[in-house]
Design an enzyme around this catalytic site. Structure first.
Site, short mmCIF file in Angstrom:
data_model
loop_
_atom_site.label_atom_id
_atom_site.label_comp_id
_atom_site.label_asym_id
_atom_site.label_seq_id
_atom_site.Cartn_x
_atom_site.Cartn_y
_atom_site.Cartn_z
CG ASP A 11 -2.93 -3.17 0.79
OD1 ASP A 11 -4.03 -2.85 0.28
OD2 ASP A 11 -2.25 -2.39 1.49
CG ASP A 13 -3.84 2.76 -2.03
OD1 ASP A 13 -3.12 2.78 -3.05
OD2 ASP A 13 -5.06 2.99 -2.06
#
Ligand SMILES: [Mg+2]
Length: 194
Positions: A11, A13
């Site tokens: 991922d 952020d």
């Protein structure tokens, strides 16, 4: 003859860069989490391909643009070059079911926890002659949707306590990662490269 590879799906952020709590739209707001660059370098040097998989519904919501998202994805690799490393592939999902948009609705099956981005990455590797060994590949993120996407994709999910840190939510919902680490560096050094 195809080669089998291991992939570290990440991922973006809240996992690689700090999540300010709202959509990140500029390079000024984009800061790597401490030792995240080092973690990516260690994993890549150990043979993992690095694939970034990020929900960017701010596009469908009109908060950010494709150009801004793609610029930040490029900037991430510019920052990672400081550790002589880079990601190999990056996928983002612009859509959101609550914000219908004829431009982006066809990407709804990509929005995590849906597995569209992971499957596309695996398909793109296959087109290049590489078979992803899912059972030896990981998905690391800070939210329950990351854990769920990893589980649904047959990958090994790891939750980090940076960003939104949804450890408690995962426990409550029974969406369980195989490991929880304080941050990406500790996930890589404490679990993945051991
Ligand atoms: Mg996140």
């Amino acid at each position: 003859m195809s080669e089998t590879i291991r992939v570290l799906f990440l991922d973006r952020d809240g996992t690689i860069n700090e999540d300010a709590g709202s959509y990140i739209t500029s390079r000024e707001q984009f800061r790597l989490i401490e030792r995240a660059g080092e973690a990516v370098a260690l994993a890549r040097d150990a043979g993992f391909r690095i694939v970034v998989v990020t929900n960017q519904a701010g596009i469908a919501r009109g908060i950010t643009t494709i150009e801004e998202v793609e610029d930040l994805n490029r900037y991430l690799n510019e920052l990672l070059s400081g550790w002589n490393t880079a990601y190999d592939r990056c996928y983002y999902c612009p859509s959101h079911p609550d914000y219908p948009n004829p431009l982006y609705d066809r990407f709804n099956a990509c929005r995590k926890p849906e597995t569209g981005m992971v499957e596309r990455a695996i398909g793109d590797f296959l087109a290049d002659g590489f078979v992803v060994d899912r059972s030896a590949s990981f998905f690391i993120g800070d939210k329950m949707v990351d854990v769920e996407c990893g589980l649904r994709s047959g990958l090994r999910p790891v939750l980090v306590r940076t960003g939104h840190n949804e450890e408690r939510l995962c426990l409550e919902r029974g969406i369980l990662p195989e490991y929880v680490a304080d941050d990406l560096y500790r996930a890589v050094t404490g679990h993945i490269l051991v």
